[in-house]
Motif scaffolding. Structure first.
Motif, short mmCIF file in Angstrom:
data_model
loop_
_atom_site.label_atom_id
_atom_site.label_comp_id
_atom_site.label_asym_id
_atom_site.label_seq_id
_atom_site.Cartn_x
_atom_site.Cartn_y
_atom_site.Cartn_z
N VAL A 68 38.88 38.02 43.47
CA VAL A 68 37.84 37.27 44.16
C VAL A 68 36.67 38.19 44.51
O VAL A 68 35.52 37.80 44.48
N VAL A 69 36.93 39.46 44.80
CA VAL A 69 35.90 40.41 45.15
C VAL A 69 35.40 41.15 43.90
O VAL A 69 34.21 41.44 43.77
N PHE A 70 36.28 41.45 42.98
CA PHE A 70 35.94 42.26 41.81
C PHE A 70 34.89 41.59 40.91
O PHE A 70 33.90 42.21 40.54
N TRP A 71 35.12 40.34 40.52
CA TRP A 71 34.20 39.70 39.56
C TRP A 71 32.79 39.50 40.11
O TRP A 71 31.83 39.77 39.40
N PRO A 72 32.60 39.08 41.33
CA PRO A 72 31.22 38.98 41.83
C PRO A 72 30.52 40.34 41.89
O PRO A 72 29.34 40.45 41.57
#
Length: 161
Positions: free
Chosen positions: A4-8
């Motif tokens: 959830v944090v990595f891709w953005p």
């Protein structure tokens, strides 16, 4: 690190990298255009400062040759032989008005631009005139014409100067 944090974060960094790359390419292209314009203006300034000097700055402008001069004269005119009346008229116009382009010379001579250009190129092949690049009223590159020493001599010998 959760997805959830990595891709953005990944997408944000990728967008920043792409934006920086585009800005760098734009800056490089802008610098190249500015360098080309500077080189063209230096060549024109050299021509204006040294109209009699055949050796101008050794400036390479992409897409343009420094001068349009032919390496060898294609035909020779004997100085005691008179040119046709229109060529003499064009030669007198060039002698009285440096930095005119083909269209301006044609207008002053009362002929079409194509006819004037034909005669100017013939006069150039005999080394009576030479051409270089200048700017017209719309800042487009055009050939501008100068009287050379053999042309001046011809006009003087035939009392046209």
């Amino acid at each position: 690190m959760p997805d959830v944090v990595f891709w953005p974060l990944f997408v944000t960094f990728a967008a920043v990298a792409i934006g920086a790359t585009i800005k760098a390419v734009e800056a490089t292209h802008g610098k190249k255009l500015a360098d080309d314009e500077c080189a063209r203006l230096r060549a024109q300034l050299d021509i204006l400062n040294n109209p009699e000097n055949e050796k101008t700055l050794d400036v390479q402008i992409p897409g343009w040759s420094k001068t349009e001069e032919s390496p060898e004269p294609q035909s020779k005119v004997v100085h005691n032989e008179r040119l046709e009346e229109l060529r003499e008229k064009i030669l007198v116009i060039v002698s009285q008005n440096d930095l005119l382009n083909d269209a301006q010379i044609a207008e002053l001579a009362g002929v079409s631009k194509q006819v004037a250009t034909l005669h100017l190129h013939e006069l150039r092949s005999t080394k009576f005139v030479r051409s270089s690049f200048g700017l017209d009223e719309n800042s487009y590159e055009v050939s501008v014409w100068f009287l050379e020493q053999p042309g001046r001599k011809y006009l003087s010998e035939n009392e046209l100067l």
